[in-house]
Design a protein around this motif. Structure first.
Motif, PDB file in Angstrom:
ATOM      1  N   ASP A  12       0.976  -1.198  -0.107  1.00  0.00           N
ATOM      2  CA  ASP A  12       0.153  -0.002   0.083  1.00  0.00           C
ATOM      3  C   ASP A  12       0.806   1.161  -0.007  1.00  0.00           C
ATOM      4  N   GLN A  13       2.079   1.157   0.654  1.00  0.00           N
ATOM      5  CA  GLN A  13       3.043   2.329   0.920  1.00  0.00           C
ATOM      6  C   GLN A  13       3.543   2.657  -0.569  1.00  0.00           C
ATOM      7  N   VAL A  14       3.686   1.577  -1.451  1.00  0.00           N
ATOM      8  CA  VAL A  14       4.241   2.083  -2.913  1.00  0.00           C
ATOM      9  C   VAL A  14       3.286   2.185  -3.922  1.00  0.00           C
ATOM     10  N   GLY A  15       2.281   1.841  -3.378  1.00  0.00           N
ATOM     11  CA  GLY A  15       0.708   2.260  -4.309  1.00  0.00           C
ATOM     12  C   GLY A  15       0.553   0.954  -5.279  1.00  0.00           C
ATOM     13  N   LEU A  16       0.965  -0.201  -4.588  1.00  0.00           N
ATOM     14  CA  LEU A  16       0.728  -1.514  -5.566  1.00  0.00           C
ATOM     15  C   LEU A  16      -0.298  -2.350  -4.852  1.00  0.00           C
ATOM     16  N   TYR A  17      -0.811  -2.095  -3.865  1.00  0.00           N
ATOM     17  CA  TYR A  17      -1.763  -2.941  -3.129  1.00  0.00           C
ATOM     18  C   TYR A  17      -3.004  -3.225  -4.063  1.00  0.00           C
ATOM     19  N   GLN A  58      -4.895   6.294 -18.345  1.00  0.00           N
ATOM     20  CA  GLN A  58      -5.882   6.403 -17.183  1.00  0.00           C
ATOM     21  C   GLN A  58      -6.708   5.221 -17.181  1.00  0.00           C
ATOM     22  N   ASP A  59      -7.081   4.541 -18.107  1.00  0.00           N
ATOM     23  CA  ASP A  59      -7.811   3.139 -18.114  1.00  0.00           C
ATOM     24  C   ASP A  59      -6.908   2.195 -17.247  1.00  0.00           C
ATOM     25  N   VAL A  60      -5.538   2.225 -17.529  1.00  0.00           N
ATOM     26  CA  VAL A  60      -4.726   1.018 -16.964  1.00  0.00           C
ATOM     27  C   VAL A  60      -4.957   1.546 -15.458  1.00  0.00           C
ATOM     28  N   GLN A  61      -4.539   2.732 -15.070  1.00  0.00           N
ATOM     29  CA  GLN A  61      -4.612   3.341 -13.734  1.00  0.00           C
ATOM     30  C   GLN A  61      -5.843   2.641 -12.929  1.00  0.00           C
ATOM     31  N   ILE A  62      -7.104   3.124 -13.769  1.00  0.00           N
ATOM     32  CA  ILE A  62      -8.417   2.647 -12.982  1.00  0.00           C
ATOM     33  C   ILE A  62      -8.520   1.213 -12.891  1.00  0.00           C
ATOM     34  N   ILE A  63      -8.204   0.426 -13.735  1.00  0.00           N
ATOM     35  CA  ILE A  63      -8.364  -0.999 -13.768  1.00  0.00           C
ATOM     36  C   ILE A  63      -7.424  -1.589 -12.963  1.00  0.00           C
ATOM     37  N   LEU A  64      -6.206  -1.287 -12.767  1.00  0.00           N
ATOM     38  CA  LEU A  64      -5.118  -2.163 -12.050  1.00  0.00           C
ATOM     39  C   LEU A  64      -4.868  -1.138 -10.607  1.00  0.00           C
ATOM     40  N   GLY A  65      -5.393   0.096 -10.508  1.00  0.00           N
ATOM     41  CA  GLY A  65      -5.176   0.689  -9.286  1.00  0.00           C
ATOM     42  C   GLY A  65      -3.879   1.235  -9.061  1.00  0.00           C
ATOM     43  N   LEU A  66      -3.228   1.525 -10.025  1.00  0.00           N
ATOM     44  CA  LEU A  66      -1.948   1.757 -10.002  1.00  0.00           C
ATOM     45  C   LEU A  66      -1.602   3.375  -9.976  1.00  0.00           C
ATOM     46  N   PRO A  67      -0.511   3.917  -9.238  1.00  0.00           N
ATOM     47  CA  PRO A  67      -0.377   5.567  -9.168  1.00  0.00           C
ATOM     48  C   PRO A  67       0.283   5.723 -10.370  1.00  0.00           C
ATOM     49  N   VAL A 123      10.230  -9.144   6.563  1.00  0.00           N
ATOM     50  CA  VAL A 123       8.939  -8.828   5.992  1.00  0.00           C
ATOM     51  C   VAL A 123       9.003  -8.068   4.927  1.00  0.00           C
ATOM     52  N   GLN A 124      10.197  -6.973   4.900  1.00  0.00           N
ATOM     53  CA  GLN A 124      10.208  -5.982   3.739  1.00  0.00           C
ATOM     54  C   GLN A 124      10.913  -6.643   2.484  1.00  0.00           C
ATOM     55  N   ARG A 125      11.877  -7.708   2.875  1.00  0.00           N
ATOM     56  CA  ARG A 125      12.372  -8.453   1.670  1.00  0.00           C
ATOM     57  C   ARG A 125      11.367  -9.270   1.210  1.00  0.00           C
ATOM     58  N   TYR A 126      10.239  -9.707   1.977  1.00  0.00           N
ATOM     59  CA  TYR A 126       9.238 -10.619   1.160  1.00  0.00           C
ATOM     60  C   TYR A 126       8.263  -9.574   0.479  1.00  0.00           C
ATOM     61  N   ALA A 127       8.190  -8.412   0.998  1.00  0.00           N
ATOM     62  CA  ALA A 127       7.411  -7.756   0.233  1.00  0.00           C
ATOM     63  C   ALA A 127       8.004  -7.288  -1.071  1.00  0.00           C
ATOM     64  N   ARG A 128       9.385  -6.754  -1.074  1.00  0.00           N
ATOM     65  CA  ARG A 128      10.199  -6.681  -2.441  1.00  0.00           C
ATOM     66  C   ARG A 128       9.905  -8.003  -3.549  1.00  0.00           C
ATOM     67  N   ALA A 129       9.979  -8.890  -2.918  1.00  0.00           N
ATOM     68  CA  ALA A 129       9.828 -10.302  -3.675  1.00  0.00           C
ATOM     69  C   ALA A 129       8.652 -10.266  -4.421  1.00  0.00           C
ATOM     70  N   TYR A 130       7.611  -9.997  -3.475  1.00  0.00           N
ATOM     71  CA  TYR A 130       6.081 -10.009  -4.120  1.00  0.00           C
ATOM     72  C   TYR A 130       5.867  -8.966  -5.060  1.00  0.00           C
ATOM     73  N   ILE A 131       6.445  -7.901  -4.891  1.00  0.00           N
ATOM     74  CA  ILE A 131       6.425  -6.702  -5.829  1.00  0.00           C
ATOM     75  C   ILE A 131       7.089  -7.320  -7.203  1.00  0.00           C
ATOM     76  N   LEU A 132       8.330  -7.685  -6.993  1.00  0.00           N
ATOM     77  CA  LEU A 132       8.872  -8.457  -8.322  1.00  0.00           C
ATOM     78  C   LEU A 132       8.004  -9.373  -9.155  1.00  0.00           C
TER      79      LEU A 132
END
Length: 132
Positions: A12-17, A58-67, A123-132
């Motif tokens: 959520d902090q990096v906008g990918l939740y 904007q379509d991609v932003q709305i569909i995926l919830g990306l900043p 936990v942060q390492r797992y979050a980075r791996a999840y983002i990758l």
């Protein structure tokens, strides 16, 4: 990788939740084929019987919830990938990697499930791996 509640705050902090909430999306090959047949590369639109359509950022932003605000990330990266991988994920860079790429199967081997009793750094390492 399963989405563990402890990494949700970092996503959520990096906008990918928003993207993580989507989950697995199956590929409809018939739909992809139909869209490819209707794509007009000269004008970057899909041509349908009811008119033309294009996909916007904007379509991609709305569909995926990306900043999509802020400055773009550009430039040349001159990094020691082994040190970067070790510092961010806790593992040395794989020998079979090409051009700074980490195979997804390698990530799932390194990060199968987040153990119950780990420190915040792990936990942060797992979050980075999840983002990758």
């Amino acid at each position: 990788m399963p989405l563990d509640e402890r990494i949700v705050g970092y996503l959520d902090q990096v906008g990918l939740y928003g993207t993580a909430r989507i989950g697995f999306i199956g590929i409809n090959w018939h739909l992809i084929t139909a869209l490819v047949e209707r794509w007009r590369p000269k004008i970057h639109t899909f041509h349908f019987s009811v008119g033309e359509m294009t996909i916007t950022l904007q379509d991609v932003q709305i569909i995926l919830g990306l900043p999509v605000d802020g400055l773009p990330l550009t430039g040349i990266v001159e990094q020691d990938y082994d040190a970067l991988c070790l510092g961010q994920l806790g593992f040395s860079f794989p020998e079979n990697s090409k051009g700074g790429r980490i195979p997804i199967r390698q990530l799932s081997t390194w990060f199968p499930n987040l153990p119950n009793f780990v420190n915040d750094e792990e936990v942060q390492r797992y979050a980075r791996a999840y983002i990758l």
